[in-house]
Design a protein around this motif. Structure first.
Motif, PDB file in Angstrom:
ATOM      1  N   CYS A  52     -71.485  67.436  31.602  1.00 48.57           N
ATOM      2  CA  CYS A  52     -70.103  66.994  30.630  1.00 48.57           C
ATOM      3  C   CYS A  52     -69.482  65.949  31.443  1.00 48.57           C
ATOM      4  O   CYS A  52     -69.358  64.817  31.081  1.00 48.57           O
ATOM      5  N   PHE A  71     -69.433  61.443  30.181  1.00 47.58           N
ATOM      6  CA  PHE A  71     -68.449  60.493  30.091  1.00 47.58           C
ATOM      7  C   PHE A  71     -68.614  59.099  31.232  1.00 47.58           C
ATOM      8  O   PHE A  71     -68.241  58.080  30.758  1.00 47.58           O
ATOM      9  N   LYS A  72     -69.001  59.380  32.358  1.00 51.66           N
ATOM     10  CA  LYS A  72     -69.044  58.266  33.200  1.00 51.66           C
ATOM     11  C   LYS A  72     -70.063  57.206  32.794  1.00 51.66           C
ATOM     12  O   LYS A  72     -70.096  56.036  33.039  1.00 51.66           O
ATOM     13  N   GLU A  95     -71.708  59.023  26.644  1.00 48.57           N
ATOM     14  CA  GLU A  95     -70.764  59.193  25.586  1.00 48.57           C
ATOM     15  C   GLU A  95     -70.526  58.038  24.627  1.00 48.57           C
ATOM     16  O   GLU A  95     -70.100  57.105  25.211  1.00 48.57           O
ATOM     17  N   PRO A  96     -70.929  58.124  23.377  1.00 48.75           N
ATOM     18  CA  PRO A  96     -70.884  57.210  22.471  1.00 48.75           C
ATOM     19  C   PRO A  96     -69.241  56.936  22.235  1.00 48.75           C
ATOM     20  O   PRO A  96     -68.993  55.723  21.944  1.00 48.75           O
ATOM     21  N   ALA A  97     -68.558  57.930  22.074  1.00 48.71           N
ATOM     22  CA  ALA A  97     -66.994  57.880  21.988  1.00 48.71           C
ATOM     23  C   ALA A  97     -66.486  56.943  22.898  1.00 48.71           C
ATOM     24  O   ALA A  97     -65.674  55.995  22.617  1.00 48.71           O
ATOM     25  N   VAL A  98     -67.038  57.173  24.111  1.00 43.73           N
ATOM     26  CA  VAL A  98     -66.369  56.051  25.263  1.00 43.73           C
ATOM     27  C   VAL A  98     -66.864  54.696  25.039  1.00 43.73           C
ATOM     28  O   VAL A  98     -66.082  53.608  25.346  1.00 43.73           O
ATOM     29  N   ALA A 125     -67.526  53.197  22.172  1.00 46.80           N
ATOM     30  CA  ALA A 125     -67.058  52.705  21.020  1.00 46.80           C
ATOM     31  C   ALA A 125     -65.419  52.300  21.337  1.00 46.80           C
ATOM     32  O   ALA A 125     -65.039  51.446  20.778  1.00 46.80           O
ATOM     33  N   PHE A 159     -68.370  72.837  28.119  1.00 56.01           N
ATOM     34  CA  PHE A 159     -67.590  72.673  29.136  1.00 56.01           C
ATOM     35  C   PHE A 159     -66.426  71.771  28.662  1.00 56.01           C
ATOM     36  O   PHE A 159     -66.556  71.005  27.964  1.00 56.01           O
ATOM     37  N   ALA A 198     -65.261  63.791  36.126  1.00 58.73           N
ATOM     38  CA  ALA A 198     -64.525  63.095  35.221  1.00 58.73           C
ATOM     39  C   ALA A 198     -64.007  63.803  34.025  1.00 58.73           C
ATOM     40  O   ALA A 198     -64.633  65.067  33.804  1.00 58.73           O
ATOM     41  N   SER A 225     -63.579  65.144  30.682  1.00 58.13           N
ATOM     42  CA  SER A 225     -64.579  65.141  29.700  1.00 58.13           C
ATOM     43  C   SER A 225     -64.889  66.441  29.248  1.00 58.13           C
ATOM     44  O   SER A 225     -64.147  67.263  29.576  1.00 58.13           O
ATOM     45  N   LEU A 260     -67.706  69.154  26.463  1.00 63.04           N
ATOM     46  CA  LEU A 260     -69.183  68.863  26.042  1.00 63.04           C
ATOM     47  C   LEU A 260     -69.172  70.030  25.008  1.00 63.04           C
ATOM     48  O   LEU A 260     -69.025  71.054  25.335  1.00 63.04           O
ATOM     49  N   THR A 286     -64.497  64.194  21.759  1.00 68.49           N
ATOM     50  CA  THR A 286     -64.859  63.174  22.741  1.00 68.49           C
ATOM     51  C   THR A 286     -63.991  61.946  22.554  1.00 68.49           C
ATOM     52  O   THR A 286     -63.594  61.202  23.601  1.00 68.49           O
ATOM     53  N   MET A 287     -63.903  61.634  21.219  1.00 68.11           N
ATOM     54  CA  MET A 287     -63.105  60.055  20.982  1.00 68.11           C
ATOM     55  C   MET A 287     -61.759  60.264  21.465  1.00 68.11           C
ATOM     56  O   MET A 287     -61.152  59.411  21.925  1.00 68.11           O
ATOM     57  N   ALA A 300     -61.682  59.872  25.061  1.00 68.56           N
ATOM     58  CA  ALA A 300     -62.086  58.480  25.345  1.00 68.56           C
ATOM     59  C   ALA A 300     -60.686  57.720  25.187  1.00 68.56           C
ATOM     60  O   ALA A 300     -60.705  56.825  25.836  1.00 68.56           O
TER      61      ALA A 300
END
Lengths: 391, 391
Positions: free
Chosen positions: A64, A68-69, A121-124, A126, B103, B113, B115, B117, B139-140, B143
């Motif tokens: 998880c 993000f990292k 993570e694609p959200a991060v 974007a 998580f 981090a 985060s 999931l 997630t966004m 972010a």
């Protein structure tokens, strides 16, 4: 349109980032590689990725967090290459991010479903870049019954098809994979599969026995001798003769594999171990050609890409084993960049998804259908509004 | 447009699937709940989810495999509710799938981090149903610096805003969360946060002490007595007084929490343990209102949703603690379905994402920006082609 492709392979040498200019004229894509960099991973992150790759050391919290990292690191790589080339990341048409493969199991094993997992993570990405992101390319192909790999054949056809030569495109990253590209091929003629280990076992041995990341130029292997006993032990592996299409990863040739190998053959001279496993990689490649390619097609050229294309001993072994069959070239020999190849591919696959077009090659992956690969993640509207203000 | 919302909460009681009809007229959304079902999980899958929720039992292979298995189950739920209502799944405008949270860590902890999931592979859902899927909503928001939860406030505003009453919408699932909805509110006036445990600890105790999934109707708690000593021990928890916005999950109130609690208080009568933890849930809710809601706003009604709304003892405790403040109602009291609430919400959030509109509420999650939530995954074109042929 400027686009970026991001790849972070099983060899863990860093984030490959490719900046491309793509023009589409009457359905024909023309692409130009503007810039390419490999951004090395810091040791801390490499250790976290290594842990997440091991069944006995990974857990939900680590995966998880690492998702993000890696998203942050991928975004930084995009911003770096854009800034270096005077382009605002938020003006990119799309970012294609392969992600870091944490697990890839193309067939059901016991109670575990056929499945694949890439993170970053694609959200991060974007949110931090302001660009639309396409990611998780492999899952849809597997949902369609495919192996989720290889996915590069679509772009290989686009970039490497020749009107006179039958070509094999052999990538040697952590894993080896080949795309068979007959002259004047269309998508229906292309097929591809994983050949087995690439540099994965060699790198692992280099780290354990020489405290180096990889066998630079194949120098260590060049000073060792191939041990026929160990080679025979390695070649006795059902993946090599498994029918195509097929794909593999760290699950078969990762650290657990090396552990086992060193239990029985740890007494050999370190350079001999490296030489033998280098020959093993070469032999798995050629054995696969002999079983699944040569009987169907007379090959003119083999073009090697990936980190393995810089291993002179591996290239020499391949040339010896293939003598009389065909020429062995590298990407650079034909004017391309070996390092950039996969990052370029995922940028172009993202472009196809953004346009609602399928881009898997069923003959390569075994999927039942042509499918649109990946998920689309949108950036915050604030970038668009800024864009409008500036326009 | 017909849409489907899918929710699979921390309480692990199954897959909530809501079929909605959504009409948009001049920017105003009108929604009708056509059907709702909870599809219970089979024991094997519950055990896999439970393992994947525990840091000490989860690993990359399990999470990779379970992601695909849950995708299949989510797709089957969609097809079931569509078929029951005479609708082709491939004709759905969109499917919004929350996924199963594996998580959720809204703040950085040590080297991990901030985060979140969620799993339940959207590619599998899109491939199997033939409909576009929006998933990974949380997630966004994270972010963008938010807690990734709660995300229901957007749709709560849409569905529950009243022109005369200040309302609190209290959901009691595995976790408790509240949305504050002042009369005639706009998005800028709405705020929300997790209040702490919902049924999570009560359910865990019921499984360990009574071999039942939950305290049906609150009967067990009704036969027990609240132990003030244990209640004081539970209330000494920094989450209860942590500033808003805040969110939590199994990381704080999961099986490890119950383990610890039983180490010290395992000698109490089982029914007393359940009664006390039921009161604990009620008190965390009311304590949060006293700190963060009542000082700002005179509340007219509290509307309870989630599995907890069927626990009569919990409702009685809440009514006692809130006596003189406001009325305690359930979703059913005002003509809605408590069970369907979250599934409906993720269907509508998917609809917003499909239209490129942001739908997080920064005042609820703490995010810096309004952002477009989730990833879009497209179905194979074959469904469209079939659609064209039939048209």
């Amino acid at each position: 349109m400027h686009i970026v492709g991001l790849m972070s392979g099983t060899s863990l040498d860093g984030i490959d980032v490719a900046l491309l200019d793509v023009q589409e004229i009457e359905g024909h894509l023309s692409t130009k590689l503007i810039d390419f960099k490999t951004v090395p991973f810091q040791t801390g992150i490499i250790n976290e990725i290594r842990k997440s790759l091991r069944i006995d050391q990974s857990d939900s919290q680590l995966i998880c967090s690492l998702n993000f990292k890696l998203g942050v690191l991928f975004a930084e790589s995009v911003k770096m290459i854009c800034s270096k080339n005077g382009i605002a990341a938020s003006e990119l048409g799309v970012i294609g991010s392969h992600g870091q493969t944490i697990f890839h199991q193309p067939e059901q094993v016991d109670s575990f479903a056929a499945s694949t997992l890439q993170i970053g993570e694609p959200a991060v990405i974007a949110y931090e870049t302001g660009a639309t992101v396409v990611s998780n390319f492999r899952t849809m192909d597997m949902a369609a019954g495919g192996q989720g790999a290889p996915l590069v054949p679509f772009t290989e056809l686009l970039l490497y098809r020749d009107s006179h030569k039958n070509r094999l495109l052999q990538n040697i990253g952590g894993i080896g994979n080949v795309t068979v590209l007959p002259k004047n091929a269309t998508l229906d003629h292309v097929f591809a599969f994983d050949t087995g280990p690439g540099n994965m076992i060699i790198d692992d041995l280099m780290q354990r026995l020489f405290s180096r990341d990889y066998d630079d130029g194949g120098d260590i292997a060049a000073h060792g001798h191939v041990n026929e006993d160990l080679l025979a032990y390695c070649m006795d592996n059902s993946f090599i003769t498994a029918p195509i299409p097929k794909s593999t990863g760290r699950e078969l040739f990762g650290t657990e594999y090396t552990d086992k190998l060193l239990t029985t053959y740890g007494h050999l001279a370190p350079a001999d171990l490296v030489a033998t496993l280098t020959m093993f990689t070469a032999k798995t490649i050629v054995s696969n050609y002999e079983q699944f390619v040569f009987p169907k097609l007379a090959i003119d050229e083999i073009i090697i890409s990936g980190g393995g294309s810089y291993n002179k001993t591996l290239l020499r072994y391949l040339a010896e084993l293939l003598k009389g069959h065909c020429e062995v070239l590298t990407q650079e020999d034909i004017g391309y960049s070996s390092d950039a190849k996969e990052a370029v591919a995922f940028g172009l696959l993202a472009y196809e998804t953004l346009h609602g077009r399928p881009s898997n090659v069923p003959a390569a992956t075994g999927a039942r259908d042509h499918v649109i690969l990946g998920n689309v993640t949108y950036p915050p509207l604030k970038y668009k509004e800024e864009g409008t203000t500036h326009a």
